[in-house]
Design a protein around this motif. Structure first.
Motif, short mmCIF file in Angstrom:
data_model
loop_
_atom_site.label_atom_id
_atom_site.label_comp_id
_atom_site.label_asym_id
_atom_site.label_seq_id
_atom_site.Cartn_x
_atom_site.Cartn_y
_atom_site.Cartn_z
N HIS A 8 18.87 39.77 1.85
CA HIS A 8 20.12 40.13 2.50
C HIS A 8 21.33 39.82 1.62
O HIS A 8 21.57 40.55 0.67
CB HIS A 8 20.23 39.43 3.86
CG HIS A 8 21.25 40.01 4.77
ND1 HIS A 8 21.29 41.34 5.08
CD2 HIS A 8 22.27 39.44 5.45
CE1 HIS A 8 22.30 41.58 5.91
NE2 HIS A 8 22.91 40.44 6.14
N SER A 9 22.03 38.72 1.87
CA SER A 9 23.31 38.49 1.20
C SER A 9 23.34 37.21 0.37
O SER A 9 24.42 36.75 -0.01
CB SER A 9 24.43 38.45 2.26
OG SER A 9 25.69 38.70 1.68
N CYS A 10 22.19 36.65 0.08
CA CYS A 10 22.12 35.33 -0.56
C CYS A 10 21.88 35.44 -2.06
O CYS A 10 20.96 36.13 -2.51
CB CYS A 10 21.00 34.51 0.09
SG CYS A 10 20.83 32.85 -0.60
N LEU A 11 22.71 34.74 -2.82
CA LEU A 11 22.56 34.63 -4.27
C LEU A 11 22.46 33.16 -4.66
O LEU A 11 23.15 32.31 -4.09
CB LEU A 11 23.76 35.23 -5.01
CG LEU A 11 24.14 36.69 -4.72
CD1 LEU A 11 25.34 37.07 -5.58
CD2 LEU A 11 22.97 37.62 -4.97
N VAL A 21 24.91 28.22 -4.65
CA VAL A 21 24.28 29.15 -3.71
C VAL A 21 25.35 29.81 -2.86
O VAL A 21 26.25 29.13 -2.35
CB VAL A 21 23.26 28.43 -2.81
CG1 VAL A 21 22.60 29.42 -1.84
CG2 VAL A 21 22.19 27.74 -3.65
N ILE A 22 25.26 31.14 -2.73
CA ILE A 22 26.21 31.90 -1.94
C ILE A 22 25.51 32.49 -0.72
O ILE A 22 24.47 33.14 -0.86
CB ILE A 22 26.86 33.02 -2.76
CG1 ILE A 22 27.46 32.48 -4.06
CG2 ILE A 22 27.95 33.74 -1.95
CD1 ILE A 22 28.01 33.56 -4.98
N ASP A 23 26.06 32.28 0.43
CA ASP A 23 25.61 32.89 1.69
C ASP A 23 24.11 32.72 1.99
O ASP A 23 23.37 33.71 2.13
CB ASP A 23 25.99 34.37 1.72
CG ASP A 23 27.42 34.59 2.19
OD1 ASP A 23 28.14 33.58 2.37
OD2 ASP A 23 27.82 35.75 2.37
N PRO A 24 23.66 31.46 2.12
CA PRO A 24 22.28 31.23 2.55
C PRO A 24 22.14 31.43 4.05
O PRO A 24 22.25 30.49 4.85
CB PRO A 24 22.04 29.77 2.14
CG PRO A 24 23.41 29.13 2.27
CD PRO A 24 24.40 30.20 1.90
N GLY A 25 21.94 32.66 4.46
CA GLY A 25 21.93 33.00 5.88
C GLY A 25 20.55 32.99 6.50
O GLY A 25 19.54 32.73 5.83
N THR A 26 20.49 33.33 7.78
CA THR A 26 19.24 33.26 8.53
C THR A 26 18.24 34.34 8.12
O THR A 26 17.05 34.22 8.44
CB THR A 26 19.50 33.38 10.03
OG1 THR A 26 20.27 34.57 10.29
CG2 THR A 26 20.28 32.17 10.55
N SER A 28 17.61 34.99 5.00
CA SER A 28 17.17 34.62 3.67
C SER A 28 16.17 33.48 3.72
O SER A 28 15.86 32.94 4.79
CB SER A 28 18.37 34.25 2.81
OG SER A 28 17.99 34.10 1.46
N ASP A 29 15.66 33.09 2.56
CA ASP A 29 14.67 32.01 2.44
C ASP A 29 15.41 30.70 2.18
O ASP A 29 16.16 30.60 1.20
CB ASP A 29 13.73 32.33 1.28
CG ASP A 29 12.53 31.39 1.20
OD1 ASP A 29 12.62 30.26 1.73
OD2 ASP A 29 11.51 31.80 0.62
N PRO A 30 15.20 29.68 3.03
CA PRO A 30 15.89 28.40 2.81
C PRO A 30 15.61 27.77 1.45
O PRO A 30 16.37 26.90 1.01
CB PRO A 30 15.34 27.52 3.94
CG PRO A 30 14.90 28.46 5.00
CD PRO A 30 14.39 29.67 4.26
N VAL A 31 14.56 28.21 0.75
CA VAL A 31 14.27 27.66 -0.57
C VAL A 31 15.41 27.92 -1.54
O VAL A 31 15.55 27.22 -2.54
CB VAL A 31 12.94 28.24 -1.11
CG1 VAL A 31 13.10 29.69 -1.55
CG2 VAL A 31 12.40 27.39 -2.26
N ALA A 32 16.24 28.91 -1.24
CA ALA A 32 17.40 29.18 -2.10
C ALA A 32 18.30 27.97 -2.24
O ALA A 32 19.01 27.81 -3.24
CB ALA A 32 18.18 30.36 -1.55
N LEU A 33 18.29 27.09 -1.24
CA LEU A 33 19.18 25.91 -1.22
C LEU A 33 18.62 24.73 -2.01
O LEU A 33 19.34 23.76 -2.22
CB LEU A 33 19.43 25.47 0.21
CG LEU A 33 20.39 26.36 1.03
CD1 LEU A 33 20.22 26.07 2.52
CD2 LEU A 33 21.82 26.12 0.60
N ASP A 34 17.38 24.79 -2.43
CA ASP A 34 16.77 23.64 -3.10
C ASP A 34 17.56 23.24 -4.34
O ASP A 34 17.81 24.08 -5.23
CB ASP A 34 15.33 23.95 -3.50
CG ASP A 34 14.38 23.99 -2.32
OD1 ASP A 34 14.83 23.67 -1.20
OD2 ASP A 34 13.20 24.34 -2.52
N GLY A 35 17.99 22.00 -4.40
CA GLY A 35 18.71 21.50 -5.56
C GLY A 35 20.15 21.96 -5.66
O GLY A 35 20.79 21.78 -6.72
N ALA A 36 20.70 22.53 -4.59
CA ALA A 36 22.08 23.04 -4.65
C ALA A 36 23.08 21.93 -4.92
O ALA A 36 23.02 20.85 -4.34
CB ALA A 36 22.43 23.74 -3.34
#
Length: 209
Positions: A8-11, A21-26, A28-36
């Motif tokens: 979706h909208s997560c980078l 991390v930009i726009d970790p929304g519902t 997307s995969d929460p793994v995107a936030l790891d180590g942010a």
């Protein structure tokens, strides 16, 4: 910058040891936030901010959330990590220079309240507009992530937005409501009409920008 496109909208952007991390929304995969080290939120809608996932990650590792002041009303306990941002502001997040644009979400319907929305220019290279078609007037954008499908959008307006920004590369953003048939139709049309090198990245795809 090493960039990974999530659903979706997560980078996720990694640069000089920092993780943004930009726009970790519902969607997307929460793994995107790891180590942010820092998170940018364009606006308060849940497809752009998964409050529960952000809260869990904050419990593991503190970081600053940058976004519109109205985010404080939806973040709950995570609001203590919010550093409010106004349109026109310049700041640094995870060691990366950021410029904020816009201020208002695109109109979905006159009966639906318009919320605050910020577009973010990352390191003067990558532009993520959130849910609006605000053109940065003071910079040449190299890489644009364009919202290709939304309840508030019209195909012709998105094409004109891409042409106005005139990036070297444009990638699909905000595509979580589409199926394979929709992808096929819109990818073909945007590639033909955007006047930029258009691609849609599968979730989890990484590239250097």
């Amino acid at each position: 910058m090493h960039l990974t496109k999530y659903a979706h909208s997560c980078l996720r952007i990694e640069h000089d040891g920092g993780v943004l991390v930009i726009d970790p929304g519902t969607f997307s995969d929460p793994v995107a936030l790891d180590g942010a080290d820092a998170v940018l939120i364009t606006h308060e809608h849940p497809d752009h901010v998964d409050v529960a996932a952000v809260g869990r990650q904050l419990d593991r590792r503190p970081f600053v959330i940058h976004g519109p002041p109205s985010l404080a009303g939806v973040l709950g306990d995570a609001a203590s990590a919010l550093s409010p941002v106004e349109a026109g502001a310049s700041f640094t997040a995870a060691g990366v220079p950021i410029r904020a644009y816009g201020g208002r979400h695109a109109v979905i319907h006159p009966d639906i309240p318009v919320v605050e929305n910020l577009g973010y220019l990352v390191n003067d290279v990558v532009y993520h507009p959130g849910d609006a078609l605000e053109v940065p007037a003071d910079v040449e954008v190299d890489t644009l992530f364009a919202p290709i499908h939304a309840p508030w959008s019209k195909f012709s307006e998105v094409v004109d937005f891409i042409r106005a920004v005139a990036p070297r590369k444009v990638y699909a953003l905000h595509d979580g409501l589409l199926n394979d048939r929709g992808y096929a139709v819109l990818d073909r049309q945007y590639a033909a009409l955007s006047r930029s090198d258009y691609q849609r990245l599968a979730p989890g795809t990484s590239l250097d920008v």
